[in-house]
Write a protein that holds these residues in place. Structure first.
Motif, short mmCIF file in Angstrom:
data_model
loop_
_atom_site.label_atom_id
_atom_site.label_comp_id
_atom_site.label_asym_id
_atom_site.label_seq_id
_atom_site.Cartn_x
_atom_site.Cartn_y
_atom_site.Cartn_z
N MET A 12 33.57 34.87 39.26
CA MET A 12 32.49 35.73 38.80
C MET A 12 33.07 36.95 38.09
SD MET A 12 30.25 35.49 42.31
CE MET A 12 28.98 36.61 41.78
N ASN A 13 32.91 37.04 36.78
CA ASN A 13 33.51 38.04 35.89
C ASN A 13 34.95 38.36 36.25
OD1 ASN A 13 33.40 40.58 37.58
ND2 ASN A 13 31.20 40.42 37.26
N ILE A 14 35.68 37.30 36.57
CA ILE A 14 37.10 37.37 36.89
C ILE A 14 37.67 35.99 36.61
CG2 ILE A 14 37.01 36.59 39.29
CD1 ILE A 14 38.81 38.93 40.05
N GLU A 15 38.94 35.89 36.30
CA GLU A 15 39.54 34.57 36.11
C GLU A 15 39.60 33.85 37.45
OE1 GLU A 15 43.59 32.42 34.36
OE2 GLU A 15 43.32 34.59 34.17
N GLN A 16 38.96 32.69 37.52
CA GLN A 16 38.84 31.98 38.79
C GLN A 16 40.20 31.59 39.34
OE1 GLN A 16 36.66 28.24 38.75
NE2 GLN A 16 35.83 28.66 40.77
N ASP A 17 40.40 31.84 40.62
CA ASP A 17 41.62 31.46 41.32
C ASP A 17 41.23 31.19 42.77
OD1 ASP A 17 44.08 31.23 42.63
OD2 ASP A 17 45.05 32.69 41.30
N VAL A 18 40.82 29.96 43.04
CA VAL A 18 40.27 29.61 44.35
C VAL A 18 41.27 29.88 45.46
CG1 VAL A 18 39.41 27.71 45.78
CG2 VAL A 18 38.67 27.92 43.40
N CYS A 19 42.54 29.57 45.21
CA CYS A 19 43.53 29.71 46.27
C CYS A 19 43.85 31.16 46.57
CB CYS A 19 44.79 28.92 45.91
SG CYS A 19 44.50 27.14 45.82
N LEU A 20 43.91 32.01 45.57
CA LEU A 20 44.08 33.43 45.82
C LEU A 20 42.87 33.98 46.57
CD1 LEU A 20 45.51 36.14 45.55
CD2 LEU A 20 44.61 36.31 43.21
N GLY A 21 41.69 33.56 46.16
CA GLY A 21 40.47 33.97 46.86
C GLY A 21 40.49 33.53 48.31
N ALA A 22 41.00 32.34 48.58
CA ALA A 22 41.09 31.85 49.95
C ALA A 22 41.97 32.75 50.80
CB ALA A 22 41.63 30.42 49.96
#
Length: 218
Positions: A140-150
């Motif tokens: 969301m208005n950021i470059e997606q990085d699922v693993c960093l988000g995790a």
């Protein structure tokens, strides 16, 4: 992409279900590009600013004002100006940096939000760890990085953020983090849920349901 030792994460932020004890405030844990320190509100001003009055979130456990949950309720130009001034006056305060990043994000100014989001994360601000983790996961208005988000959401759970304590197990159970090296330990997730402090009937049901699902997924 990144790994975090369980004990280091637990130590760096907050003891959870008796797993560990916090590190001293000057110590840090590395998560991707971030060097995250232990957040201690005693190290930062708790005096409400105009930024707090315009841009705080009601579910932020370290908010010093009642807050507004929706961008529709915020005067975004006024909040940006107030928070810019507040951060200029107190640049090391993670709460104020989180709030400036929040209103920039609501204004679809993600690039301008990032320095303040990053400062809040590196200051270990629990609300920021959860929120920025979530927007990394969703892109969301950021470059997606699922693993960093995790990783960030997991640390928000250690930091005592209820949304992280229930959100992280939910995403694990849904398979969203299957391709990520983030720790997905059953006992750890049960510890998150044991440490969660639900407020209200539906939150209690959610925690109880997640406990059953995590335990049965072994």
């Amino acid at each position: 992409m990144m790994t975090i030792d369980l004990k280091q994460a637990a130590l760096a932020l907050v003891a959870i279900a008796g797993l560990s004890a916090p590190l001293a405030a000057h110590e840090t844990v590395t998560v991707g590009p971030y060097e995250i320190t232990t957040f201690d509100p005693a190290n930062h001003s708790q005096e409400p600013t105009e930024c707090d009055k315009l841009a705080s979130h009601p579910e932020d456990p370290f908010s010093v004002w009642e807050g507004k949950s929706s961008s529709r309720d915020i005067d975004l130009p006024a909040a940006i100006e107030a928070c810019r001034k507040a951060v200029e006056a107190d640049p090391a305060n993670p709460r104020l940096n989180y709030q400036l990043g929040r209103v920039y994000g609501y204004s679809q100014r993600g690039d301008e939000a990032m320095p303040y989001r990053n400062a809040a994360i590196e200051g270990g601000y629990p609300q920021s760890l959860f929120v920025i983790g979530y927007i990394y996961i969703e892109g969301m208005n950021i470059e997606q990085d699922v693993c960093l988000g995790a990783e960030l959401m997991r640390l928000s759970a250690f930091a005592g953020r209820f949304a992280g304590q229930v959100g992280f197990p939910h995403y694990v159970l849904s398979g969203r983090f299957d391709d990520c090296p983030v720790t997905k330990d059953t006992d750890e997730m049960l510890g998150m849920l044991a440490a969660a402090k639900p407020q209200g009937f539906y939150q209690n049901l959610l925690v109880a349901s997640l406990k059953e699902r995590v335990a049965s997924a072994e």
